[in-house]
Design a protein around this motif. Structure first.
Motif, PDB file in Angstrom:
ATOM      1  N   CYS A 181       0.886  -1.225   0.127  1.00 33.01           N
ATOM      2  CA  CYS A 181       0.006   0.123   0.011  1.00 33.01           C
ATOM      3  C   CYS A 181       0.805   1.175   0.024  1.00 33.01           C
ATOM      4  CB  CYS A 181      -0.951   0.143   1.336  1.00 33.01           C
ATOM      5  SG  CYS A 181      -1.880   1.615   1.359  1.00 33.01           S
ATOM      6  N   LEU A 182       0.816   2.037  -1.172  1.00 28.17           N
ATOM      7  CA  LEU A 182       1.825   2.993  -1.149  1.00 28.17           C
ATOM      8  C   LEU A 182       0.942   4.448  -0.460  1.00 28.17           C
ATOM      9  CD1 LEU A 182       3.148   2.781  -4.756  1.00 28.17           C
ATOM     10  CD2 LEU A 182       4.091   1.779  -2.692  1.00 28.17           C
ATOM     11  N   GLN A 183       1.851   5.440  -0.204  1.00 27.85           N
ATOM     12  CA  GLN A 183       1.370   6.636   0.359  1.00 27.85           C
ATOM     13  C   GLN A 183       0.184   7.189  -0.450  1.00 27.85           C
ATOM     14  OE1 GLN A 183       2.129   7.400   3.460  1.00 27.85           O
ATOM     15  NE2 GLN A 183       3.177   5.677   3.443  1.00 27.85           N
ATOM     16  N   CYS A 188      -3.565   0.523  14.887  1.00 24.60           N
ATOM     17  CA  CYS A 188      -3.152  -0.918  15.253  1.00 24.60           C
ATOM     18  C   CYS A 188      -1.565  -0.711  15.366  1.00 24.60           C
ATOM     19  CB  CYS A 188      -3.629  -1.995  14.437  1.00 24.60           C
ATOM     20  SG  CYS A 188      -5.465  -1.953  14.202  1.00 24.60           S
ATOM     21  N   LEU A 189      -1.269  -1.605  16.045  1.00 27.35           N
ATOM     22  CA  LEU A 189       0.525  -1.765  16.198  1.00 27.35           C
ATOM     23  C   LEU A 189       0.761  -2.274  14.792  1.00 27.35           C
ATOM     24  CD1 LEU A 189       1.173  -2.926  19.782  1.00 27.35           C
ATOM     25  CD2 LEU A 189       2.095  -0.731  18.560  1.00 27.35           C
ATOM     26  N   ALA A 190       1.729  -1.773  13.997  1.00 29.07           N
ATOM     27  CA  ALA A 190       2.162  -2.213  12.776  1.00 29.07           C
ATOM     28  C   ALA A 190       2.760  -3.733  13.024  1.00 29.07           C
ATOM     29  CB  ALA A 190       3.074  -1.367  12.203  1.00 29.07           C
ATOM     30  N   LYS A 191       3.471  -3.899  13.857  1.00 32.08           N
ATOM     31  CA  LYS A 191       4.423  -5.143  14.039  1.00 32.08           C
ATOM     32  C   LYS A 191       3.121  -6.442  14.466  1.00 32.08           C
ATOM     33  CE  LYS A 191       8.694  -3.934  15.404  1.00 32.08           C
ATOM     34  NZ  LYS A 191       9.845  -3.942  16.673  1.00 32.08           N
ATOM     35  N   THR A 192       2.086  -6.014  15.078  1.00 33.15           N
ATOM     36  CA  THR A 192       1.124  -7.230  15.507  1.00 33.15           C
ATOM     37  C   THR A 192      -0.186  -7.106  15.248  1.00 33.15           C
ATOM     38  OG1 THR A 192       0.401  -5.833  17.483  1.00 33.15           O
ATOM     39  CG2 THR A 192       2.689  -7.304  17.813  1.00 33.15           C
ATOM     40  N   GLU A 223       6.678   1.542   0.210  1.00 31.75           N
ATOM     41  CA  GLU A 223       7.530   0.537  -0.334  1.00 31.75           C
ATOM     42  C   GLU A 223       8.483  -0.291   0.091  1.00 31.75           C
ATOM     43  OE1 GLU A 223      10.780   3.890  -1.672  1.00 31.75           O
ATOM     44  OE2 GLU A 223       8.924   4.250  -2.805  1.00 31.75           O
ATOM     45  N   ASP A 224       8.885   0.236   1.475  1.00 28.86           N
ATOM     46  CA  ASP A 224       9.915  -0.597   2.285  1.00 28.86           C
ATOM     47  C   ASP A 224       9.237  -1.088   3.607  1.00 28.86           C
ATOM     48  OD1 ASP A 224      11.969   0.146   0.469  1.00 28.86           O
ATOM     49  OD2 ASP A 224      12.139   2.410   1.052  1.00 28.86           O
ATOM     50  N   GLY A 225       8.026  -1.027   3.697  1.00 29.67           N
ATOM     51  CA  GLY A 225       7.442  -1.540   4.945  1.00 29.67           C
ATOM     52  C   GLY A 225       7.581  -2.867   5.138  1.00 29.67           C
ATOM     53  N   ALA A 226       7.703  -3.369   6.310  1.00 26.96           N
ATOM     54  CA  ALA A 226       8.111  -4.729   6.810  1.00 26.96           C
ATOM     55  C   ALA A 226       6.785  -5.699   6.390  1.00 26.96           C
ATOM     56  CB  ALA A 226       8.638  -4.987   8.036  1.00 26.96           C
ATOM     57  N   PRO A 227       6.842  -6.845   5.788  1.00 21.96           N
ATOM     58  CA  PRO A 227       5.707  -7.742   5.290  1.00 21.96           C
ATOM     59  C   PRO A 227       5.052  -8.126   6.702  1.00 21.96           C
ATOM     60  CG  PRO A 227       7.801  -8.855   4.814  1.00 21.96           C
ATOM     61  CD  PRO A 227       8.189  -7.483   5.269  1.00 21.96           C
ATOM     62  N   THR A 228       3.639  -8.024   6.628  1.00 22.40           N
ATOM     63  CA  THR A 228       2.807  -8.767   7.594  1.00 22.40           C
ATOM     64  C   THR A 228       2.321  -9.885   7.136  1.00 22.40           C
ATOM     65  OG1 THR A 228       2.398  -6.571   8.715  1.00 22.40           O
ATOM     66  CG2 THR A 228       0.900  -8.512   9.239  1.00 22.40           C
ATOM     67  N   ARG A 229       2.481 -10.945   7.689  1.00 19.08           N
ATOM     68  CA  ARG A 229       2.054 -12.482   7.183  1.00 19.08           C
ATOM     69  C   ARG A 229       0.355 -12.596   7.605  1.00 19.08           C
ATOM     70  NH1 ARG A 229       4.408 -17.031   5.381  1.00 19.08           N
ATOM     71  NH2 ARG A 229       6.153 -15.524   4.619  1.00 19.08           N
ATOM     72  N   LEU A 230      -0.195 -12.759   6.557  1.00 21.98           N
ATOM     73  CA  LEU A 230      -1.848 -13.178   6.961  1.00 21.98           C
ATOM     74  C   LEU A 230      -2.067 -14.449   6.413  1.00 21.98           C
ATOM     75  CD1 LEU A 230      -2.841  -9.906   5.182  1.00 21.98           C
ATOM     76  CD2 LEU A 230      -2.814 -10.148   7.469  1.00 21.98           C
TER      77      LEU A 230
END
Length: 699
Positions: A182-184, A269-273, A224-231
């Protein structure tokens, strides 16, 4: 700490996208962003040496810009002969190696596995309407054929629901890995220039494997550089897309207008969790409000444990809060359970970069935004138990500090975490004078955390936290029993709905010769009441674990069992009907007749009614009135609750036109009985019967 949005506002794709595509016109091909906006993420997945098939190139400048920075193996295809001719002419001299071919993307002449990347900027969006879904699937199948192992389909898209769902499900079925960036969103200046809706651009990256993956690989990245969140499921990915789109729409609304009647809110929400951390609700002042020029925008932090208070949880309460703060826009922030918050300064630092996105239109970007709170701290909350009921779902028991400085224990069903199901005041076991000292609800300065350990706290059984419980107790005066003179006269009560057990325990402890049968459907809640709310059944306070309606039917069928008072205090878990208490089946005419038949001649039916739908309330009152000739009601100040006191006795003209004069005497009698039952003890009842009954209304 990084925060992500999760909006509570529904994103209506059909209506929104209909407007969107009508307005986009011929400029659509560049609304997805030019090379400068896309290059960061494109360079992550496309290398200069890759053979790239640009699918549906149109007359976008993207291929030209990629060629200019070193991408020399680009094959551009489009179904339009006009577009292909014009693009070849446009690049014949400056870019002789860049060619454009008229090819149908659903049937290409290229060999299997001949490309390492298929690049799509808006083509899937144009093809994947609900009517033309088969055509889009054909294109994606062809893309999969011409890509080599480890090849990637890179699609720049606005992620309309039907588009992204089709693509993701297609590649998951093929066993590919799916990642979505998701880009800005566009800046405010860009939106004004383009007269567009504020939508984020997404880049879908699907990677082909030699062997299909047995389980889906689904990932979401922010930026573009955000850490991937696994779904784990496609539905989760689609939900995340809608949340980002709703967030963008919400920000556009807030940047361009104010509306005192709206109720816009979102969860961060927290980005990591991905766990909820803050819920923000925006409350604007009315257009005619006299707000000082300097009071444009402020943020109010709700103390932990007070989110369910009327002032913060209801629309009218938030309006009053905003009016008293006197800012053009007030953002009301609630903190979530199972999250740690250091102090007010840390919360401000965390929220400051985010809340400015919700500033009212025209506010200078460098203006300082004040953070408001009660007492200057974050409040206090301690979770003491959490469990799952088969009937009520997940619940938690927590100790909190109220705005009055007192400590309370609460039972909360997490399906509706903003609603406190049961509440009890806590007192220190080794400080008996605390109960006497703090009988009133007078506000005191709040402290950051209690000094008394939780293990040393006990429930104050003489304090009813719920105002409607106080009215229910006071309503027993209508039994017209001179309890001070007839203390041996028994009183029998049937109560449907246990909760934390505070009401039945109060009746058992302070009304002499009373017997209470509580009917509770959920055995897990009874155990919670015993363990955490000092609920103590005995021979005068019994619990029947059964459906309340079935118990009433069985009692009437058995015959011979009559009650002086039957009380309905049971919540409705279906929030769609406009009546939170009781469930609709409890006020059906047949049940009301059965209740009537179970009452003694002096008996009383007491109903806790929570109904926001005025037509539904009118219907309920008509049904009750058809069975119970005399109805007195008492509204609960600041809440939707009202208590109906219903008598089966025939109407007396001298009574129905006004409140009976004998009620004052009965109220004093009941007050005397309650107080004398525990005279000299530290948990005497804190209730004023006469005051509670003076505002009764004849229905």
């Amino acid at each position: 700490m990084s925060l992500l949005p999760r909006t509570s506002e529904e994103f209506s794709s059909a209506e929104y996208w209909e407007k969107f595509f009508k307005r986009r016109g011929d400029k659509a091909f560049e609304w997805y962003g030019d090379y400068n906006k896309l290059c960061g993420v494109l360079h992550k997945y496309i290398k200069a040496q890759h053979k790239v098939l640009v699918v549906g190139c149109g007359n976008s400048e993207l291929s030209e810009q990629l060629h200019d920075v070193g991408y020399k193996h680009l094959t551009n295809i489009d179904i339009s002969e006009t577009v292909v001719t014009r693009m070849n002419q446009r690049n014949a001299e400056r870019r002789p190696g860049l060619t454009f071919q008229q090819v149908d993307a659903t049937r290409t002449p290229y060999e299997d596995g001949s490309y390492q990347v298929a690049l799509d900027k808006g083509t899937l969006d144009a093809m994947a309407s609900e009517e033309a879904g088969a055509l889009a699937r054909s294109m994606l199948t062809e893309v999969g054929r011409v890509l080599s192992v480890a090849g990637r389909y890179v699609c720049v898209t606005l992620a309309q629901d039907c588009v992204i769902k089709l693509a993701v499900e297609h590649f998951v079925q093929q066993g590919w890995a799916v990642r979505l960036h998701c880009l800005q969103e566009k800046t405010e200046e860009e939106e004004e220039e383009e007269e567009s809706f504020a939508l984020p651009v997404f880049v879908l990256v699907c990677t082909k494997f030699r062997q299909p993956m047995p389980a889906p690989i689904l990932e979401m990245c922010v930026g573009e550089d955000g850490a991937p969140t696994r779904l784990t499921q496609v539905a989760e990915l689609l939900s995340a897309v809608r949340e980002h789109q709703s967030y963008a729409v919400l920000k556009k609304k807030l940047r361009t207008s104010t509306d005192a009647e709206s109720n816009l809110s979102l969860t961060l929400c927290l980005a990591k969790t991905g766990l909820p951390r803050y819920t923000l609700t925006v409350q604007d002042s009315p257009p005619d409000a006299r707000v000082p020029r300097s009071n444009q925008f402020a943020v109010f932090i709700v103390p932990q444990g007070n989110e369910a208070a009327w002032l913060y949880s209801s629309r009218e309460g938030r309006r009053q809060l905003a009016a008293s703060a006197n800012f053009r826009r007030l953002v009301i922030v609630a903190m979530h359970r199972n999250q740690e918050y250091t102090d007010m300064q840390a919360v401000q630092a965390e929220l400051s970069p985010v809340v400015m996105e919700f500033a009212p239109p025209g506010m200078p970007p460098n203006q300082k935004v004040p953070f408001l709170s009660v007492g200057g701290d974050l409040g206090w909350r301690e979770e003491v138990d959490r469990g799952v009921s088969e009937l009520s779902g997940e619940y938690c028991v927590e100790n909190v500090k109220g705005e009055d400085g007192e400590l309370y224990r609460r039972l909360v069903f997490l399906y509706n975490s903003s609603l406190v199901q049961s509440e009890a005041r806590l007192v220190s076991l080794n400080a008996g004078e605390s109960s006497q000292k703090n009988k009133s609800k007078k506000k005191v300065k709040s402290k950051a955390a209690p000094k008394t350990p939780s293990a040393s706290l006990s429930v104050d059984s003489g304090f009813l936290c719920c105002a409607h419980h106080e009215v229910i107790v006071a309503g027993l005066a209508l039994l017209e029993v001179g309890m001070s003179q007839n203390k041996d006269l028994p009183v029998s009560v049937l109560l449907v709905g246990l909760g934390g057990g505070g009401l039945p325990q109060f009746l058992r402890d302070f009304v002499p010769n009373i017997t209470v049968e509580v009917v509770e459907l959920d055995p897990a809640i009874m155990e919670v009441a015993k363990k955490w709310f000092n609920f103590r059944p005995d021979d005068r306070l019994t619990v029947t674990l059964e459906d309340g309606l079935e118990r009433i039917r069985a009692l009437e069928k058995e015959g011979g069992c009559l009650f002086d008072a039957i009380i309905f205090d049971v919540d409705n878990k279906d929030a769609t009907v406009g009546m939170n208490c009781p469930p609709a089946a409890f006020v059906e005419t047949s049940i009301l007749h059965q209740v009537h038949n179970l009452l003694t001649p002096r008996g009383l039916f007491i109903l806790n009614l929570v109904c926001r739908n005025l037509d539904l309330r009118k219907s309920v009152l008509e049904r009750v009135r058809n069975v119970f000739p005399t109805i007195l009601s008492r509204a609960i100040e600041g809440e939707v609750n009202e208590v109906l006191l219903c008598s089966p006795r025939e109407k007396d003209p001298s009574v129905t036109a006004r409140i009976p004069a004998s009620l004052n005497k009965a109220a004093k009698s009941l007050q005397s009985v309650l107080c004398s039952s525990r005279a000299g003890t530290n948990n005497s009842p804190h209730i004023k019967i006469e005051e509670l009954l003076k505002d009764l209304k004849v229905e």
